[in-house]
Design a protein around this motif. Structure first.
Motif, short mmCIF file in Angstrom:
data_model
loop_
_atom_site.label_atom_id
_atom_site.label_comp_id
_atom_site.label_asym_id
_atom_site.label_seq_id
_atom_site.Cartn_x
_atom_site.Cartn_y
_atom_site.Cartn_z
N HIS A 66 0.83 -1.20 0.00
CA HIS A 66 0.00 0.00 0.00
C HIS A 66 0.87 1.25 0.00
O HIS A 66 1.93 1.30 0.62
CB HIS A 66 -0.97 0.01 1.18
N LEU A 67 0.42 2.27 -0.71
CA LEU A 67 1.20 3.49 -0.95
C LEU A 67 0.40 4.73 -0.57
O LEU A 67 -0.82 4.67 -0.37
CB LEU A 67 1.57 3.58 -2.44
N GLN A 87 5.99 6.14 -1.01
CA GLN A 87 6.00 5.20 0.10
C GLN A 87 5.21 5.77 1.27
O GLN A 87 5.06 6.99 1.40
CB GLN A 87 7.45 4.91 0.53
N ARG A 88 4.68 4.89 2.10
CA ARG A 88 3.84 5.32 3.22
C ARG A 88 4.53 6.36 4.08
O ARG A 88 5.69 6.20 4.47
CB ARG A 88 3.46 4.11 4.07
N ASN A 277 -1.49 6.97 3.89
CA ASN A 277 -1.34 5.76 4.71
C ASN A 277 -0.32 5.96 5.83
O ASN A 277 -0.10 5.04 6.63
CB ASN A 277 -0.93 4.57 3.84
N GLY A 278 0.30 7.11 5.86
CA GLY A 278 1.29 7.38 6.90
C GLY A 278 0.70 7.86 8.20
O GLY A 278 1.39 7.94 9.22
N ALA A 286 -1.40 -3.39 5.94
CA ALA A 286 -2.23 -2.99 4.81
C ALA A 286 -3.60 -2.55 5.30
O ALA A 286 -4.10 -3.05 6.30
CB ALA A 286 -2.36 -4.16 3.84
N PRO A 287 -4.24 -1.61 4.61
CA PRO A 287 -5.54 -1.11 5.07
C PRO A 287 -6.64 -2.16 4.94
O PRO A 287 -6.66 -2.95 3.99
CB PRO A 287 -5.81 0.08 4.14
#
Length: 738
Positions: A66-67, A87-88, A277-278, A286-287
């Motif tokens: 995930h990004l 990247q996250r 996602n950070g 992962a979400p």
């Protein structure tokens, strides 16, 4: 089980009774392929959603794709915002850095423009221009005097006035001198304009060099930080070019900036942090997203608009993500019934899976760049909807290859009984409720078997067990008891039934007042007490139904009165037709079966369906044909085939209890009972009151396999004698019908 209360047990936290479903789920989650999405089927309350979210949460620790996603301005095509991946945790840093860029450049540029060094260099350019300009003007003046003219500047241009006022302005010499001076002036003015243009270019070049010196360090810093992504690097270089091409905006003062739409202009140097996602605590997981309302905007995102003095405006910063964007790189959970209710959502979901891209459709010319799809979708729904989609939607099986089927029951053994007790322990801890005693757990287990409609099974509909735990706690609270005991559980079960059994009570009253006619003693020809189940929402109860049969010579066969008046369902019609097959199989060897028989459910005014009364109808038919009376103190349930085998039926517990309750209202005599299919014995989970009545000989259960057994119980006559009477009567009917 060795415990006094559930407080002593280790709480059970895993899913219970769904081993097959767990194996299927693990299989589906282990395959990383766009076609191996998952459909979880089963009844509500079996723990489908809870298990799915827990399983996905565990698997999310293993997935690392995930990004962060940002939408930015497209300097080459403003109508197509660009999607950049990071990247996250990097996306928010990129946004912060880029959002600050324009402000930093504006601040630095103004500082330089207000510096002494810049003023000195700019003034030097302007001073040189003025000196050269004055020198050229002086040339015009000197030359004019030489030719006898003075130089004068006016609003309409340069004017030459003769020094000698008496000179002949029409003389050849005067005119030639004037033309010569004018031509020279035109040349000088052209040189002045060129000097002015050169001065402007030098200032512009100075400002450009300043702009480059200000902008490049920021851009180079961003490229160094984020430029490993070639797409990001290209975006930053395009931004640099756009800033330099429009650098004049950056040296406007505040008053001048107010004359333009400053926010709209500088907006293109901002970043829309689309997916961050950070921000999560465990950014490596992962979400996992559960979307409860999968309408199109919630699922696929949207573009918001604003009304600016009657003009509808939007831009790339108003692109809002949907749940599929938020779950990208992880897992998305949807309820299929809600998904199918929403127009377009189901078709667009399949299209997204097909092209592996998430597209946001807008009502304007703005077309945001699609984002690559990397997701596992989990649908939750009924087996019925799964079957419909599988057979009528050819794309469904292409993208949802894994079925996770949740069962509504599990084996009742020591291991599972202990696990149910541990489940009660866990739920009591979780909800801060009173724990259950050993005896209370036994009552819960029996209730669970009753929900499963099988003595050898336990229900996996744990939402019903949770309800019982909560409601039993209420009765324990009223007693100020430390623990929930068996009487509390029994009271909870009784009170729940008492809240929703209004129709049952009304029918009981009608039987008591003889408004519904039924005989519970003696014998009658062609009359039998069948049993039916009435369902009222979550509550079902059994009731006897008086079935009567009449027979006479004729050729119409068995007539179902309910069918004639359209109060009969297809399955019930089938059951009645089977009776004719049984008669032909057993009684047409000597003479044809020449009868007209009418079967009726007395005092029934609504639709009847199901074949569980077919055996009762056959018993009454055989009684009518043989003229052997049937006991009215025994009720009957069971399906029959053409060969005379008794087959299992549903709701056998409710049927037995329903007849027992009527017997209790009318008065228990000790000889009352119910005939049931032998194979239904495991489905009997009776109340403690009825169990005690059976133990004390006040009520009886007769399990049978064949028609012959039941007829002998109902008539106290051998089946051979009954058949002999039927054959004799059929011969008589045949002779009469001829």
């Amino acid at each position: 089980m060795k415990f006094k209360t559930t407080a002593e047990l280790e709480p059970l936290k895993e899913i219970l009774g769904q081993d097959k479903a767990i194996n299927a789920m693990e299989f589906g989650l282990s395959i990383d392929d766009i076609g191996y999405n998952i459909y979880i089927s089963g009844e509500t309350g079996t723990g489908r959603t809870t298990y799915a979210l827990e399983a996905l949460k565990n698997y999310s620790r293993q997935k690392d794709s995930h990004l962060d996603w940002c939408y930015v301005y497209n300097f080459e095509n403003p109508h197509e915002p660009i999607a950049l991946s990071f990247q996250r945790g990097v996306g928010r840093k990129f946004k912060k850095d880029v959002d600050a860029l324009a402000d930093n450049i504006l601040s630095d540029f103004r500082n330089i423009l207000n510096s002494e060094e810049y003023e000195k260099e700019r003034n030097q350019i302007l001073t040189n221009y003025e000196i050269q300009k004055q020198m050229l003007i002086q040339q015009i003046k000197d030359y004019g005097k030489e030719k006898g003219f003075n130089f004068k500047s006016t609003q309409s241009g340069i004017v030459f006035i003769p020094i000698d006022e008496n000179v002949d302005s029409n003389s050849k010499e005067f005119l030639e001198s004037k033309i010569e001076i004018e031509n020279m002036t035109i040349g000088i003015i052209s040189k002045i304009k060129q000097l002015e243009e050169d001065a402007k270019n030098k200032i512009a070049s100075l400002e450009e060099s300043i702009a480059i010196s200000v902008v490049d360090p920021y851009i180079k810093s961003l490229i160094k930080k984020y430029g490993k992504n070639s797409k990001v690097k290209k975006y930053l270089l395009n931004m640099r070019e756009d800033i330099l091409n429009n650098i004049y905006i950056f040296y406007m003062d505040d008053e001048e900036l107010q004359s333009i739409d400053e926010r709209e202009y500088f907006l293109k140097y901002k970043v829309n942090l689309f997916i961050d996602n950070g921000k999560e605590k465990n950014i490596k997981n992962a979400p996992v997203v559960l979307e409860l309302n999968p309408i199109y905007p919630n699922l696929f995102g949207k573009v918001e608009y604003e009304n600016d003095k009657g003009v509808i405006k939007t831009d790339f910063t108003k692109i809002i993500p949907g749940s599929i964007h938020k779950a990208n790189g992880g897992y998305l959970v949807l309820y299929i019934n809600e998904l199918l209710k929403s127009p377009y959502s189901w078709d667009l979901l399949k299209r997204t899976l097909q092209f592996k891209k998430i597209q946001i459709d807008t009502a304007t010319s703005m077309k945001p760049e699609p984002i690559p799809l990397d997701i596992k979708i989990v649908l939750i729904g009924s087996q019925y909807l799964y079957d419909l989609l599988y057979y009528y939607d050819e794309e469904f099986s292409k993208y949802f290859k894994v079925l996770v089927d949740f069962s509504t029951e599990m084996a009742r053994n020591e291991e599972n009984e202990l696990k149910v007790a541990r489940f009660i322990s866990n739920y009591c801890n979780k909800m801060n409720l009173k724990h259950f005693t050993y005896d209370a757990v036994q009552v819960v287990l029996k209730h669970s078997s009753r929900l499963a409609q099988n003595r050898k099974k336990l229900s996996t509909r744990f939402n019903k067990i949770k309800e019982l735990i909560i409601e039993s706690n209420l009765f324990a609270d009223r007693r100020n008891s430390e623990f929930v005991d068996k009487e509390d559980v029994k009271n909870a079960i009784y009170e729940k039934i008492n809240r929703i059994n209004k129709i049952e009570k009304k029918l009981d009253e009608m039987y008591q007042n003889n408004k519904l006619l039924i005989s519970l003693g003696g014998k009658k020809i062609g009359v039998i007490n069948g049993l039916s189940v009435i369902s009222m929402g979550e509550y079902s109860f059994g009731r006897p139904a008086v079935i009567t049969v009449t027979t006479s010579p004729g050729h119409k066969g068995v007539i179902n009165i309910e069918r004639e008046v359209r109060l009969s369902g297809a399955i019930h019609d089938k059951g009645v037709l089977i009776l004719g097959g049984y008669l032909l199989e057993n009684f047409s060897k000597e003479v044809p079966v020449s009868i007209t028989s009418h079967i009726c459910f007395e005092q029934s005014y609504s639709c009847i369906d199901g074949d569980s009364a077919s055996s009762a109808e056959l018993y009454a038919l055989l009684s009518s044909l043989s003229e052997v009376p049937i006991k009215q103190n025994i009720a009957v349930t069971g399906s029959v085939n053409q060969k005379g085998d008794i087959q299992v039926v549903g709701g056998v517990t409710e049927k037995v209890e329903g007849f027992f309750n009527i017997c209790k209202i009318k008065g228990l005599t000790g000889d009352q009972g119910v005939i049931i299919p032998k194979n239904n014995l495991d489905n009997l989970v009776l109340t403690e009151e009825i169990e005690n009545a059976i133990k004390n000989g006040l009520f009886k259960i007769y399990p049978v396999d064949r028609i012959e057994e039941a007829m002998e119980i109902l008539t106290d006559t051998t089946f051979e004698q009954i058949c002999d009477r039927i054959n004799k009567r059929l011969k008589k009917f045949y002779e009469m019908s001829k």
